[in-house]
Structures are given as structure tokens and as C-alpha cells.
Write a protein that holds these residues in place. Sequence first.
Motif, PDB file in Angstrom:
ATOM      1  N   LEU A 111       0.829  -1.210   0.000  1.00 35.88           N
ATOM      2  CA  LEU A 111       0.000   0.000   0.000  1.00 35.88           C
ATOM      3  C   LEU A 111       0.861   1.256   0.000  1.00 35.88           C
ATOM      4  O   LEU A 111       0.527   2.248  -0.647  1.00 35.88           O
ATOM      5  N   ARG A 112       1.978   1.201   0.692  1.00 32.29           N
ATOM      6  CA  ARG A 112       2.900   2.344   0.750  1.00 32.29           C
ATOM      7  C   ARG A 112       3.344   2.739  -0.646  1.00 32.29           C
ATOM      8  O   ARG A 112       3.320   3.913  -1.015  1.00 32.29           O
ATOM      9  N   TRP A 113       3.740   1.758  -1.448  1.00 31.39           N
ATOM     10  CA  TRP A 113       4.242   2.073  -2.788  1.00 31.39           C
ATOM     11  C   TRP A 113       3.124   2.480  -3.728  1.00 31.39           C
ATOM     12  O   TRP A 113       3.331   3.320  -4.608  1.00 31.39           O
ATOM     13  N   TRP A 114       1.933   1.920  -3.546  1.00 26.50           N
ATOM     14  CA  TRP A 114       0.790   2.361  -4.355  1.00 26.50           C
ATOM     15  C   TRP A 114       0.448   3.810  -4.052  1.00 26.50           C
ATOM     16  O   TRP A 114       0.182   4.605  -4.958  1.00 26.50           O
ATOM     17  N   VAL A 115       0.437   4.158  -2.771  1.00 31.23           N
ATOM     18  CA  VAL A 115       0.112   5.533  -2.379  1.00 31.23           C
ATOM     19  C   VAL A 115       1.153   6.496  -2.943  1.00 31.23           C
ATOM     20  O   VAL A 115       0.812   7.556  -3.479  1.00 31.23           O
ATOM     21  N   CYS A 116       2.430   6.137  -2.835  1.00 31.41           N
ATOM     22  CA  CYS A 116       3.491   6.997  -3.399  1.00 31.41           C
ATOM     23  C   CYS A 116       3.293   7.199  -4.894  1.00 31.41           C
ATOM     24  O   CYS A 116       3.408   8.321  -5.398  1.00 31.41           O
ATOM     25  N   GLY A 117       3.001   6.145  -5.612  1.00 35.25           N
ATOM     26  CA  GLY A 117       2.824   6.243  -7.052  1.00 35.25           C
ATOM     27  C   GLY A 117       1.619   7.078  -7.446  1.00 35.25           C
ATOM     28  O   GLY A 117       1.699   7.911  -8.353  1.00 35.25           O
ATOM     29  N   ILE A 118       0.505   6.874  -6.766  1.00 35.78           N
ATOM     30  CA  ILE A 118      -0.704   7.633  -7.101  1.00 35.78           C
ATOM     31  C   ILE A 118      -0.524   9.104  -6.787  1.00 35.78           C
ATOM     32  O   ILE A 118      -0.849   9.972  -7.610  1.00 35.78           O
ATOM     33  N   ILE A 119       0.011   9.418  -5.608  1.00 36.04           N
ATOM     34  CA  ILE A 119       0.209  10.823  -5.237  1.00 36.04           C
ATOM     35  C   ILE A 119       1.227  11.485  -6.167  1.00 36.04           C
ATOM     36  O   ILE A 119       1.040  12.624  -6.600  1.00 36.04           O
ATOM     37  N   GLY A 120       2.291  10.769  -6.500  1.00 35.80           N
ATOM     38  CA  GLY A 120       3.286  11.320  -7.427  1.00 35.80           C
ATOM     39  C   GLY A 120       2.712  11.581  -8.811  1.00 35.80           C
ATOM     40  O   GLY A 120       3.025  12.586  -9.447  1.00 35.80           O
ATOM     41  N   THR A 121       1.846  10.680  -9.271  1.00 33.71           N
ATOM     42  CA  THR A 121       1.216  10.857 -10.571  1.00 33.71           C
ATOM     43  C   THR A 121       0.294  12.073 -10.584  1.00 33.71           C
ATOM     44  O   THR A 121       0.313  12.884 -11.522  1.00 33.71           O
ATOM     45  N   VAL A 122      -0.497  12.222  -9.527  1.00 27.15           N
ATOM     46  CA  VAL A 122      -1.406  13.375  -9.446  1.00 27.15           C
ATOM     47  C   VAL A 122      -0.606  14.671  -9.333  1.00 27.15           C
ATOM     48  O   VAL A 122      -0.951  15.684  -9.961  1.00 27.15           O
ATOM     49  N   ALA A 123       0.483  14.653  -8.569  1.00 23.55           N
ATOM     50  CA  ALA A 123       1.317  15.851  -8.445  1.00 23.55           C
ATOM     51  C   ALA A 123       1.931  16.227  -9.791  1.00 23.55           C
ATOM     52  O   ALA A 123       1.996  17.412 -10.144  1.00 23.55           O
ATOM     53  N   ILE A 128       2.823  20.426  -2.913  1.00 23.51           N
ATOM     54  CA  ILE A 128       2.236  19.716  -1.772  1.00 23.51           C
ATOM     55  C   ILE A 128       2.130  18.224  -2.083  1.00 23.51           C
ATOM     56  O   ILE A 128       2.411  17.375  -1.230  1.00 23.51           O
ATOM     57  N   GLY A 129       1.740  17.904  -3.304  1.00 22.76           N
ATOM     58  CA  GLY A 129       1.633  16.499  -3.699  1.00 22.76           C
ATOM     59  C   GLY A 129       2.970  15.783  -3.649  1.00 22.76           C
ATOM     60  O   GLY A 129       3.059  14.651  -3.162  1.00 22.76           O
ATOM     61  N   TYR A 130       4.023  16.432  -4.143  1.00 21.31           N
ATOM     62  CA  TYR A 130       5.351  15.813  -4.089  1.00 21.31           C
ATOM     63  C   TYR A 130       5.821  15.647  -2.648  1.00 21.31           C
ATOM     64  O   TYR A 130       6.448  14.643  -2.293  1.00 21.31           O
ATOM     65  N   ALA A 131       5.515  16.628  -1.791  1.00 17.14           N
ATOM     66  CA  ALA A 131       5.883  16.503  -0.377  1.00 17.14           C
ATOM     67  C   ALA A 131       5.154  15.317   0.262  1.00 17.14           C
ATOM     68  O   ALA A 131       5.750  14.547   1.020  1.00 17.14           O
ATOM     69  N   LEU A 132       3.868  15.172  -0.050  1.00 22.69           N
ATOM     70  CA  LEU A 132       3.118  14.032   0.486  1.00 22.69           C
ATOM     71  C   LEU A 132       3.650  12.705  -0.057  1.00 22.69           C
ATOM     72  O   LEU A 132       3.705  11.708   0.671  1.00 22.69           O
ATOM     73  N   ALA A 133       4.042  12.696  -1.318  1.00 24.64           N
ATOM     74  CA  ALA A 133       4.600  11.466  -1.892  1.00 24.64           C
ATOM     75  C   ALA A 133       5.895  11.086  -1.202  1.00 24.64           C
ATOM     76  O   ALA A 133       6.170   9.907  -0.984  1.00 24.64           O
ATOM     77  N   LEU A 134       6.688  12.084  -0.844  1.00 22.76           N
ATOM     78  CA  LEU A 134       7.933  11.798  -0.131  1.00 22.76           C
ATOM     79  C   LEU A 134       7.680  11.386   1.312  1.00 22.76           C
ATOM     80  O   LEU A 134       8.426  10.585   1.878  1.00 22.76           O
ATOM     81  N   LEU A 135       6.622  11.930   1.916  1.00 28.82           N
ATOM     82  CA  LEU A 135       6.324  11.612   3.311  1.00 28.82           C
ATOM     83  C   LEU A 135       5.454  10.367   3.475  1.00 28.82           C
ATOM     84  O   LEU A 135       5.344   9.856   4.591  1.00 28.82           O
TER      85      LEU A 135
END
Length: 113
Positions: free
Chosen positions: A47-59, A92-99
Motif C-alpha cells: 500500500l505504501r508504494w501504491w500511495v506513493c505512485g498515485i500521489i506522485g502521478t497526481v502531483a 504539496i503532492g510531491y511533499a506528500l509522496a515523499l512523506l
Amino acid sequence: MHHKIIKGVVITVAATATLLLAAGAAHAAPPVPPPATYDLATVINHLRWWVCGIIGTVATLFLTIGGVRYMMAQGDPSEMERAKGSFKSAGIGYALALLSPVLMTILSSIVQV
């Protein structure tokens, strides 16, 4: 001429019947085993990697929209403000993807207690 057509049809039917009889019975594939089940830690890690990918894509989408708006603004202050808002959302999206790995690690430690 009529005999040649009948002879061709008979040969075609005979060849098709021979192929069908020689093919044998069709067998179904063996049943597929159910998918593997994972423990909670593995699910959270995936789930961690899915969340990173989705947030990064939206950002990245917001960054692209902001860039297009900025280029198309042609000096219009309201459109430039919209572009800046898109850039801010992308940041903000990139920051969330990193966090998100950190947040998912915290969630994992809370759930597994």
C-alpha cells in the motif's frame, strides 16, 4: 464442371471430419490455485508504494497543468494566479509522496502493536 465442385466439397468435408476426429477430446485446464494471502505488514508495504505512485502521478499532473496555464496566460494576472495555485498543489503532492512512506511506517507500527 459440376463434378469438380462436388468433388471439391466432398474432399473439404472429408478433410474437416478427419481433422476434427483426429484432434481428440478437449481437456479443461487444471484449476488455478487461489492467490497468496499476505500478512498485514506486507499489505501495508504494498500500500505504501501504491500511495506513493498515485500521489506522485497526481502531483505531476498538477505540475503539467500549471505549466500549460502559465504558458497560455499571456500576461493575464488571474490565469497566472491559477497556474501558481497548480504549482503549489504539485509541490504539496510531491511533499506528500515523499512523506507517505514515513506515514505508512507509522501506521504499520500502530496497527501491529
